[in-house]
Scaffold this motif. Sequence first.
Motif, PDB file in Angstrom:
ATOM      1  N   ARG A  32       0.822  -1.225   0.000  1.00  0.00           N
ATOM      2  CA  ARG A  32       0.000   0.000   0.000  1.00  0.00           C
ATOM      3  C   ARG A  32       0.853   1.270   0.000  1.00  0.00           C
ATOM      4  N   GLU A  33       2.152   1.125   0.248  1.00  0.00           N
ATOM      5  CA  GLU A  33       3.057   2.279   0.291  1.00  0.00           C
ATOM      6  C   GLU A  33       3.822   2.480  -1.018  1.00  0.00           C
ATOM      7  N   THR A  34       3.411   1.802  -2.086  1.00  0.00           N
ATOM      8  CA  THR A  34       4.201   1.834  -3.321  1.00  0.00           C
ATOM      9  C   THR A  34       3.710   2.830  -4.366  1.00  0.00           C
ATOM     10  N   ASP A  35       2.609   3.557  -4.098  1.00  0.00           N
ATOM     11  CA  ASP A  35       1.995   4.307  -5.198  1.00  0.00           C
ATOM     12  C   ASP A  35       2.238   5.819  -5.207  1.00  0.00           C
ATOM     13  N   GLU A  36       3.020   6.350  -4.286  1.00  0.00           N
ATOM     14  CA  GLU A  36       3.168   7.803  -4.226  1.00  0.00           C
ATOM     15  C   GLU A  36       4.042   8.368  -5.348  1.00  0.00           C
ATOM     16  N   PHE A  37       5.194   7.768  -5.580  1.00  0.00           N
ATOM     17  CA  PHE A  37       6.150   8.303  -6.550  1.00  0.00           C
ATOM     18  C   PHE A  37       6.067   7.507  -7.846  1.00  0.00           C
ATOM     19  N   CYS A  38       5.907   8.210  -8.958  1.00  0.00           N
ATOM     20  CA  CYS A  38       5.696   7.527 -10.237  1.00  0.00           C
ATOM     21  C   CYS A  38       6.443   8.210 -11.375  1.00  0.00           C
ATOM     22  N   LYS A  39       6.647   7.418 -12.410  1.00  0.00           N
ATOM     23  CA  LYS A  39       7.159   7.905 -13.685  1.00  0.00           C
ATOM     24  C   LYS A  39       6.126   7.474 -14.707  1.00  0.00           C
ATOM     25  N   VAL A  40       5.620   8.416 -15.492  1.00  0.00           N
ATOM     26  CA  VAL A  40       4.593   8.118 -16.484  1.00  0.00           C
ATOM     27  C   VAL A  40       5.207   8.292 -17.871  1.00  0.00           C
ATOM     28  N   TYR A  41       5.167   7.209 -18.649  1.00  0.00           N
ATOM     29  CA  TYR A  41       5.644   7.243 -20.026  1.00  0.00           C
ATOM     30  C   TYR A  41       4.465   7.466 -20.956  1.00  0.00           C
ATOM     31  N   GLY A  42       4.687   8.219 -22.002  1.00  0.00           N
ATOM     32  CA  GLY A  42       3.724   8.257 -23.087  1.00  0.00           C
ATOM     33  C   GLY A  42       3.923   7.007 -23.925  1.00  0.00           C
ATOM     34  N   LEU A  43       2.851   6.479 -24.493  1.00  0.00           N
ATOM     35  CA  LEU A  43       2.943   5.339 -25.403  1.00  0.00           C
ATOM     36  C   LEU A  43       2.575   5.830 -26.787  1.00  0.00           C
ATOM     37  N   GLU A  44       3.487   5.664 -27.702  1.00  0.00           N
ATOM     38  CA  GLU A  44       3.318   6.159 -29.061  1.00  0.00           C
ATOM     39  C   GLU A  44       3.266   4.979 -30.021  1.00  0.00           C
ATOM     40  N   ARG A  45       2.300   4.966 -30.900  1.00  0.00           N
ATOM     41  CA  ARG A  45       2.207   3.908 -31.912  1.00  0.00           C
ATOM     42  C   ARG A  45       3.251   4.161 -32.993  1.00  0.00           C
ATOM     43  N   VAL A  46       3.923   3.070 -33.372  1.00  0.00           N
ATOM     44  CA  VAL A  46       4.956   3.148 -34.394  1.00  0.00           C
ATOM     45  C   VAL A  46       4.655   2.095 -35.444  1.00  0.00           C
ATOM     46  N   ASP A  47       4.682   2.491 -36.700  1.00  0.00           N
ATOM     47  CA  ASP A  47       4.483   1.548 -37.791  1.00  0.00           C
ATOM     48  C   ASP A  47       5.643   0.570 -37.788  1.00  0.00           C
ATOM     49  N   ARG A  48       5.345  -0.733 -37.773  1.00  0.00           N
ATOM     50  CA  ARG A  48       6.412  -1.747 -37.773  1.00  0.00           C
ATOM     51  C   ARG A  48       7.258  -1.669 -39.024  1.00  0.00           C
ATOM     52  N   GLY A  49       6.748  -1.077 -40.072  1.00  0.00           N
ATOM     53  CA  GLY A  49       7.530  -0.931 -41.290  1.00  0.00           C
ATOM     54  C   GLY A  49       8.538   0.201 -41.200  1.00  0.00           C
ATOM     55  N   GLU A  50       8.416   1.037 -40.147  1.00  0.00           N
ATOM     56  CA  GLU A  50       9.327   2.162 -39.985  1.00  0.00           C
ATOM     57  C   GLU A  50      10.724   1.649 -39.672  1.00  0.00           C
ATOM     58  N   ARG A  71       5.695   2.762 -10.854  1.00  0.00           N
ATOM     59  CA  ARG A  71       5.886   3.207  -9.477  1.00  0.00           C
ATOM     60  C   ARG A  71       7.369   3.133  -9.132  1.00  0.00           C
ATOM     61  N   LEU A  72       7.842   4.153  -8.415  1.00  0.00           N
ATOM     62  CA  LEU A  72       9.259   4.296  -8.097  1.00  0.00           C
ATOM     63  C   LEU A  72       9.495   4.351  -6.596  1.00  0.00           C
ATOM     64  N   THR A  73      10.747   4.141  -6.214  1.00  0.00           N
ATOM     65  CA  THR A  73      11.163   4.435  -4.848  1.00  0.00           C
ATOM     66  C   THR A  73      11.318   5.942  -4.727  1.00  0.00           C
ATOM     67  N   GLU A  74      11.341   6.450  -3.515  1.00  0.00           N
ATOM     68  CA  GLU A  74      11.520   7.892  -3.323  1.00  0.00           C
ATOM     69  C   GLU A  74      12.875   8.338  -3.871  1.00  0.00           C
ATOM     70  N   SER A  75      13.903   7.520  -3.697  1.00  0.00           N
ATOM     71  CA  SER A  75      15.236   7.906  -4.196  1.00  0.00           C
ATOM     72  C   SER A  75      15.295   7.933  -5.722  1.00  0.00           C
ATOM     73  N   GLU A  76      14.526   7.079  -6.402  1.00  0.00           N
ATOM     74  CA  GLU A  76      14.475   7.119  -7.866  1.00  0.00           C
ATOM     75  C   GLU A  76      13.718   8.351  -8.345  1.00  0.00           C
ATOM     76  N   TYR A  77      12.741   8.785  -7.573  1.00  0.00           N
ATOM     77  CA  TYR A  77      11.926   9.930  -7.930  1.00  0.00           C
ATOM     78  C   TYR A  77      12.741  11.223  -7.821  1.00  0.00           C
ATOM     79  N   SER A  78      13.563  11.318  -6.789  1.00  0.00           N
ATOM     80  CA  SER A  78      14.349  12.540  -6.579  1.00  0.00           C
ATOM     81  C   SER A  78      15.811  12.186  -6.337  1.00  0.00           C
ATOM     82  N   PRO A  79      16.521  11.808  -7.438  1.00  0.00           N
ATOM     83  CA  PRO A  79      17.926  11.412  -7.295  1.00  0.00           C
ATOM     84  C   PRO A  79      18.839  12.549  -6.914  1.00  0.00           C
TER      85      PRO A  79
END
Length: 190
Positions: A98-116, A182-190
């Motif tokens: 329950r203590e794992t959700d405060e610090f996060c990194k959110v990636y955008g997901l972009e579609r890429v044509d496999r032929g690219e 979800r990140l550790t606090e140290s990963e969130y603020s290195p």
Amino acid sequence: MTRVCLIGNDDVNLQYELLSRETSREALATYDLRRPFENSLAVRTVSVGAAVTLLNDLQWYLTRFVDTALVQEPSISDEEWLSRSLATQLRNGDVEPRETDEFCKVYGLERVDRGEPNAAAERDGDGAEDTQDRADDSDAENGGDREADATLRLVEPLYVRRTDGELPAYDLREVEETLVVRLTESEYSP
């Protein structure tokens, strides 16, 4: 089942690098390999402990070829991933789920044509095609909502802090989907 996903460095073909070397190939031999994102490799393990152990077994290769190692534990979240460090802390009992959700990194997901064309695709070999076939099967198993000729790429992570149970919106670029890690606090603020 706990999932492990390795995202390769931009300058390597991760499948080729891991499957062309005997030690890493043997470590991965018992797993059903998937490719949920561009230049990635994913497997299912029985627990967080098994996931962390696999990552430890692959450490030499992770250092050289992997940009990010992620773990997804369904008892914590079906949609959000854990960083390797957070998964290790969870396995060791240093943090409660329950203590794992405060610090996060959110990636955008972009579609890429496999032929690219990209550097990684140009170096496919030694099992990479077989891995892609299984990844295509995985897409079908997961509802087939991804286009057959497209794959997803993780782009520009945004570091955020969850407040009142809500994450700030991803606003670094226009994307249809995001991936939360979800990140550790140290990963969130290195």
